[in-house]
Structure formats: C-alpha cells, structure tokens
Design a protein around this motif. Structure first.
Motif, short mmCIF file in Angstrom:
data_model
loop_
_atom_site.label_atom_id
_atom_site.label_comp_id
_atom_site.label_asym_id
_atom_site.label_seq_id
_atom_site.Cartn_x
_atom_site.Cartn_y
_atom_site.Cartn_z
N UNK A 129 0.82 -1.22 0.00
CA UNK A 129 0.00 0.00 0.00
C UNK A 129 0.85 1.27 0.00
N UNK A 130 2.02 1.20 0.65
CA UNK A 130 2.89 2.39 0.69
C UNK A 130 3.27 2.84 -0.71
N UNK A 131 3.42 1.87 -1.59
CA UNK A 131 3.89 2.21 -2.93
C UNK A 131 2.77 2.48 -3.92
N UNK A 132 1.55 2.26 -3.47
CA UNK A 132 0.43 2.51 -4.37
C UNK A 132 0.03 3.98 -4.32
N UNK A 145 -7.68 0.80 -4.84
CA UNK A 145 -6.79 -0.36 -4.73
C UNK A 145 -6.27 -0.50 -3.29
N UNK A 146 -5.88 0.62 -2.70
CA UNK A 146 -5.40 0.58 -1.31
C UNK A 146 -6.52 0.12 -0.37
N UNK A 147 -7.74 0.62 -0.62
CA UNK A 147 -8.86 0.24 0.25
C UNK A 147 -9.13 -1.26 0.15
N UNK A 148 -9.08 -1.81 -1.06
CA UNK A 148 -9.30 -3.26 -1.22
C UNK A 148 -8.25 -4.02 -0.41
#
Lengths: 319, 319
Positions: B217-220, B235-238
């Motif tokens: 998630x850090x890189x998204x 995407x992070x939430x998923x």
C-alpha cells in the motif's frame, strides 16, 4: 422435452454387476455399457456410481476413464457426472485444457442459466478445484477479452421484467455510435452487454434493430481482419445467448459443429449430453426444421463407432 | 462484542405510541425517539415498524424522514432498516447520490463480507431498486476504476484456506515489477487483487513484504500527482479490507473520519450504525489503544446535538 429413454425402476446392484462385467478382462464391452448408462437418468446414475463403489471398492469414474478413450470416453465421463459437476468440468476444460481459451461454453453457462443457477455452478467449481472460476479465467486470458468475460461471469444480472424504454433508446444510440466508428471494444458496449438485465438488453437490441435497420451481431465483425477475433466472437456469443431462445441457440451450436469440415465433437458432446434430460427433443425439432435433415441422421453421418452409438442412444434411439 | 444496550422485553405497542407522541404536533421530541429506538435491536425495531404501521396506517420510515433532518435523520433512517436493506441503501447512496462515486463503502462490503453474505446484499439491492448493483455501478464510473470495481463486486472469491506458496511468490514478483515501473493500473495487479482468495492474497502480500521489505500500500501512490487518484485509493482500500482484521479496518475508518478538518459524518454514521449490534465494542477498544482517547470522547468532541446523542447511545451510553 427430454430425449433420454430410461426405465422407471432399475436395480443399481444388477447395473453395477453388468458394468463390472463389461469392464473386466481384455477389451471392454462398450455396447453393454451404452445399453445401461445410456438409459439411466441423473439420479439413477448417481446411485449406480455409489453402489459400484461400495461393491467393488473402486471409483467407477476412474474405471471408465481407463477403459474408454477418445470422444466416447469424454462423452460418457460427462454424462456420468451430476449436472452441476458436469458444468464445472466443462468450464475447467474450457479454461485450462486448451492452448486457446474456449470462451463459448463459459458464455453459454453464464448467459443462458439464471444468475442463481450459474452461481451454483460456480460454487461447485470452487468445491472441485479449490479455486474460483473468476481467478482461473482471469489468469488464462488478458486484455479486452478478460474484461469482457470477467464482467459477464461476475455480474449477478437483475432478473426482473421491467423495461426502461428511454434507457433502451439511449443505449441503442450509444452502441450505434461506437460501432459506427468501429470501436467494437468500446467500454460502453461492454458495460451495456454485460451488466444490463436480459429483458432490458433485449429491449435495447430490438430498439437498435428498429432504429438502425440491422441486427447488432452483423456489425460486430471487423472486415479488415481475416483472423478470428476472440473479443468480437465472444461479444456475438453473449448477444446470441441472451437474445435467442436457449433451444434455438443450442440448435445453432450443433448445426455449426456438424457443418465444420472436421466435426467439432466437443460442442456436439456438450449439447447432447447436457440437454438429453432437458430439452433435446425441442432442439431436435428445431434442427430438422432448419436443416431438413434429422439430427439423428446428421450425427450418424458425422460421427462413428461407440461415440456415435452413445449419442444416438441419448437422442432417444432404442436400439 | 456489541455496544447496543436494549431490554430483553419491550412492548411494541407502547413503543409505537411513544414514537407517535414524540412526532406529534409542533416540533419533535428527539430525546424520546433516541431513548426508544437507540435501545432496540434489529428484530425489535422491525416489529416496531410493523406495529406502528398497523396502528396508524402510516409508514414509520417516512414519518421519521419528515420529522428529522441532517445527519441525525440519516443515522436514524439507516438504523431503522434491516441490516441487508441498510447495506443496499448505503451502496445506492454511494453510487448515485453524490457527484463523485464513493467507492469506500462498496469495497468495504464486497471485501469484508463473505461472498455469500455480499451476494445476499446484492439480491436485496435488486429487490429494492429493480436493477443490479453491477449495472448501476458500471453506469456511474468508467475506465480503470470501473474495471477494478466491477471485478471486485463481481468475483465470488474462493473462501478456502489453501495457500499456493509458489503462486504467492510469482504473483508478488508480478506486482513488484508492475509497481517498479509505476504501472499501478497494470491489468495483472487488478487481476491478482480482485480475483484471488483472501487467504492466497494475504500470502502473496506477505511474500511481497518479505521479499521487497515494504508493504504494497505504501507504494500505491503516485508521487507526481497531487490530486487524489480514485483508482489508487480504491486499490489501497481493497488491500486494507482484505489484509486487516475487520475491526482494525473499521477503527481506521472512524479515526480518519474524525481526524478530518470537517468531520466525515457519512463514514462515522456507517460504522457506528452498522457495527453497534456486532463488534463495535472491539472497535472502541482498538480506537482507545490507538488514539489514547475514548471513542465516546472523540464523538462528543467532533459531533453535536441529537446526532451526537444518538451515536453515544448506540455506543452504549446509558443516559
């Protein structure tokens, strides 16, 4: 209207013994197998499998796989499965056992079955393969085709009968404008075709025909491209599965499978085995009307041997 | 661990009379409404709705809508619905009632609920709105976000506990290579995140952490882009909904909602109303651990009036 002819009563023990005998020793007595298994309905076959296993401590399915071969083996194997298991196997083979994904049967099941029935097949698929249909499918295709197929197998379509006339008009226009500029993979076409309820989609496609004096499928071809385009083929198949009566759709599948220079046995097997206990009688009638040749006759012309005999038995031939 | 405090027995008739009285004449007695409805569980509330309608030939929900207003009205309205109806309303509001699609609650429900429970919500949505969730969703977003969300709400994820270690390794590498070249919307990332079973996906993301010494998630995030990117946010939430414990996820939602300069009442309402009869006690504990302030205290600091009183009641305050 089923074509399967089977006795109301049968003895699972006698059946299991006769099957065992047909499989024993050198060679296999295929005729004996056909005369039993080709005349038993789904619940009778289920009991035979169970009885056979209890009596001989052997999985009948595995035994049949090792005794038989070719298209005959595949047909008998599918026939012996529970209907939902059979559909799961058909999907799995379509996704994983070929170099090119066979989208036809995936679309057939997802668009002809009710959302509820198709979900049951998806659950059976998971129980059998320990994976979801969606992940296997997504892994074995890509790009536009993946987007189309994932949406079509994923959408739990609304099954109500409401028609929004304005929406049908506006979405027919959206499709027309995309087609006009040859943007067949336009994301609005994919959205409309894969997510709208069947009733609404039929209204939209009828409206398209009325306003633009042509059916959509005719224009879903890229004239410039000689090679088959899987995305367009899949789109046409979805539209057919949703707009045709199921029996008319299956008639077309069989007709094309028998018309090919090399017969497409996979499609022939799928339709005959899956529909023999359902509506194969209607499909036979439609076939005769459309081709002026009986389906039995066509099958005996284009197939042969035990495979042919087995199909003819499922088609209701008593011999 | 629920926070709702309600009597084991109650008289639906007395409750209906008291509600009627609280709604009658000029002004509304909000305190009386809170003291009743804030202390009744789902089945008790259902009976109250039914009894009220029978006694006064009036839909209680409509009456409450007309009597109350603002966030208080929205909270009471959601609270009075059956849980599945409430989820359907939350989804509908998220898709249709805002200028920008609110993907958070859509992802929450589809990724935290079991496939079976989420399907029930989809069916309730269809019964209520005469459309499928998928078609409404597809109509109100586009491009990469549409592809991502349709796949996440459509996939009936496999719920088994098997882990394929090799697959976890290879798909962690696939994700890494896409991220490295900043192709966040790479179709392989979408495929893996939206179709793999939760257990398998957790294994893949753990492997990613081990091999690349960082959480995904850090890189998204796209550093170059200052404006919020809905696709990356989704995407992070998923990933969060699938990798966090649900209660830890909800704690984070509430924390962020209360941290914002303007409190995000929609999220606060959603979590408190939806979880009060489930696990809000655990969420409260996690909130205290993480923030060193009780959730009750934070709520009373960031909200006010009847809305605040209602939330505090659902949080288990006896007053």
């Amino acid at each position: 209207m089923a074509t399967l002819i089977c006795p109301e009563e049968h003895s699972p023990v006698t059946d299991a013994e006769a099957i065992r005998k047909a499989c024993k020793g050198w060679g296999t007595d295929e005729k004996a197998l056909i005369s039993i298994l080709g005349h038993r309905n789904a619940s009778q076959r289920k009991i035979i499998r169970k009885t056979y296993e209890e009596m001989y401590n052997e999985d009948l399915m595995k035994r049949l796989e090792s005794e038989l071969s070719g298209h005959f083996e595949k047909a008998v194997y599918r026939w012996m499965l529970d209907p939902q298991e059979r559909d799961a196997v058909i999907l799995h083979v379509a996704i994983k056992e070929k170099s090119i994904l066979d989208y036809t049967s995936i679309i057939e099941l997802s668009c002809i079955y009710s959302p509820h029935d198709f979900l049951s097949v998806k659950c059976t698929y998971q129980a059998r393969y320990k994976r979801s249909l969606e992940e296997d499918l997504a892994q074995h295709c890509s790009g536009e085709l993946r987007k189309l197929l994932l949406s079509v197998v994923g959408t739990y379509r609304y099954a109500g009968d409401e028609i929004d006339v304005k929406l049908a008009k506006s979405e027919a226009d959206v499709i027309y404008n995309a087609i006009k500029s040859k943007e067949f993979n336009h994301e609005e076409i994919v959205r409309i075709i894969t997510t709208r309820s069947k009733t609404q989609l039929r209204a939209t496609l009828n409206r398209y025909k009325d306003d633009y004096a042509s059916s959509l499928t005719k224009y879903l071809r890229d004239d410039g491209e000689k090679t088959a385009n899987a995305f367009l083929g899949a789109l046409r198949t979805i539209i057919r599965c949703i707009t045709y009566d199921p029996q008319a759709y299956y008639e077309k599948v069989i007709r094309r499978a028998l018309m090919k220079s090399g017969t497409d046995e996979v499609s022939v097997t799928r339709v005959i085995v899956s529909r023999a206990e359902n509506d194969l009688g209607v499909i036979k009638e439609l076939y005769y009307k459309r081709n002026s040749v009986s389906l039995d006759h066509a099958i005996s012309k284009h197939t042969s041997g035990d495979y042919m005999n087995f199909l003819l038995t499922l088609l209701g031939n008593q011999k």
